[in-house]
Design a protein around this motif. Sequence first.
Motif, PDB file in Angstrom:
ATOM      1  N   LYS A   1      40.363  39.656 -26.154  1.00  0.00           N
ATOM      2  CA  LYS A   1      40.753  40.769 -25.290  1.00  0.00           C
ATOM      3  C   LYS A   1      41.126  40.321 -23.879  1.00  0.00           C
ATOM      4  CE  LYS A   1      37.842  44.113 -27.713  1.00  0.00           C
ATOM      5  NZ  LYS A   1      36.721  45.079 -27.584  1.00  0.00           N
ATOM      6  N   GLU A   2      40.750  39.106 -23.525  1.00  0.00           N
ATOM      7  CA  GLU A   2      41.088  38.536 -22.229  1.00  0.00           C
ATOM      8  C   GLU A   2      40.474  39.330 -21.078  1.00  0.00           C
ATOM      9  OE1 GLU A   2      45.283  38.115 -21.948  1.00  0.00           O
ATOM     10  OE2 GLU A   2      45.443  36.821 -23.683  1.00  0.00           O
ATOM     11  N   LEU A   3      39.300  39.926 -21.295  1.00  0.00           N
ATOM     12  CA  LEU A   3      38.655  40.717 -20.253  1.00  0.00           C
ATOM     13  C   LEU A   3      37.298  40.132 -19.898  1.00  0.00           C
ATOM     14  CD1 LEU A   3      39.385  44.370 -21.443  1.00  0.00           C
ATOM     15  CD2 LEU A   3      40.486  43.141 -19.577  1.00  0.00           C
ATOM     16  N   LEU A   4      37.028  40.099 -18.615  1.00  0.00           N
ATOM     17  CA  LEU A   4      35.731  39.671 -18.118  1.00  0.00           C
ATOM     18  C   LEU A   4      35.003  40.915 -17.638  1.00  0.00           C
ATOM     19  CD1 LEU A   4      34.467  36.819 -17.680  1.00  0.00           C
ATOM     20  CD2 LEU A   4      35.080  37.032 -15.289  1.00  0.00           C
ATOM     21  N   LYS A   5      33.769  41.118 -18.078  1.00  0.00           N
ATOM     22  CA  LYS A   5      33.022  42.321 -17.729  1.00  0.00           C
ATOM     23  C   LYS A   5      32.138  42.070 -16.515  1.00  0.00           C
ATOM     24  CE  LYS A   5      33.026  43.850 -22.553  1.00  0.00           C
ATOM     25  NZ  LYS A   5      32.205  44.200 -23.734  1.00  0.00           N
ATOM     26  N   SER A   6      31.603  43.165 -15.953  1.00  0.00           N
ATOM     27  CA  SER A   6      30.821  43.038 -14.729  1.00  0.00           C
ATOM     28  C   SER A   6      29.576  42.188 -14.935  1.00  0.00           C
ATOM     29  CB  SER A   6      30.431  44.425 -14.200  1.00  0.00           C
ATOM     30  OG  SER A   6      29.711  45.154 -15.176  1.00  0.00           O
ATOM     31  N   HIS A   7      28.916  42.297 -16.109  1.00  0.00           N
ATOM     32  CA  HIS A   7      27.724  41.474 -16.312  1.00  0.00           C
ATOM     33  C   HIS A   7      28.093  40.006 -16.495  1.00  0.00           C
ATOM     34  CE1 HIS A   7      28.814  42.601 -20.493  1.00  0.00           C
ATOM     35  NE2 HIS A   7      28.290  41.438 -20.838  1.00  0.00           N
ATOM     36  N   HIS A   8      29.336  39.727 -16.900  1.00  0.00           N
ATOM     37  CA  HIS A   8      29.800  38.341 -16.927  1.00  0.00           C
ATOM     38  C   HIS A   8      29.914  37.801 -15.503  1.00  0.00           C
ATOM     39  CE1 HIS A   8      31.901  39.359 -20.984  1.00  0.00           C
ATOM     40  NE2 HIS A   8      30.670  38.924 -21.188  1.00  0.00           N
TER      41      HIS A   8
END
Length: 285
Positions: free
Chosen positions: A10-17
């Motif tokens: 998905k190529e997405l970095l989440k806030s907890h990452h």
Amino acid sequence: MQEFFEWIQKELLKSHHIDVISYYLRKKSKRRSMDQYIYTTVNCLFKSYINIVYNRYYCSPADDTLSTHDHISRGVTASVYERSIKDIINGFSIPTDLPWHLVDAVYIPVNCDRDFHWVLVVVVLKKRLIRVYDSSMGSRKKVHSCEIKQLSIILPNYLHDSGFFDKTKRTDWAALDAYKDKETGELLGPQHSFEVEFAQDIMQQQSDSLDCRMYVAAYAEFLSDEINIPSTHFRSDYLRKRYATMLWKYGVDKTKAGYVSDNDDPTRSKNDYTSPAEDGLINVE
């Protein structure tokens, strides 16, 4: 493992990452001696605390219609977050580790107007300055300037309230020109906001990209290594794989060690309780 592959796809970095990468950067910072500390980080919730406190004390005219009970309720809620802000500044909170009076800068990830766009805010303490690193400059700058304004207004209040200026072991903050009133030479009061500037000539994401969180992580890593952020495009696919691998390894190590949070505390085993023998009991009348 599944989350690792989902993120690659998905190529997405989440806030907890972002919080995990901030944790990694904090650990790297603490390897230096105290007189060489450059920065510390906070997690993604810090700006939420700022928002709550700002809304409490700088409310809109519509809030004047609230009942006394609602105002009291808001005040109680805000006081909890005020204490959290001061604890973070003093290094008493796990997401910080280092107190702010021992560093030159604080890295704060900021979500702008809940529109899924993130920027890196660096509080340059010695210059009394907030510098914004935005991977999508232009039209967004005016949109999320209100988020930055909240920080610039609130931070001076809690630097004063937390006793920040009394801690002069490393830096005599009150003696710095940035904190002096130009007319009186006295320490600026909490009513004076921090200056704000937007970093220029830094690498930008593609217009159709959702990589803003990854850019926040990359900006922070460049700055933590005291490397100038390049203005040209970089290999986002490489960074994506690198951060994904680091997050996956972090998760594996955390699971093997039995950790349940980012503060390196292992899970606690339940206390075993054995009832005493009947003849060992004392009857108190």
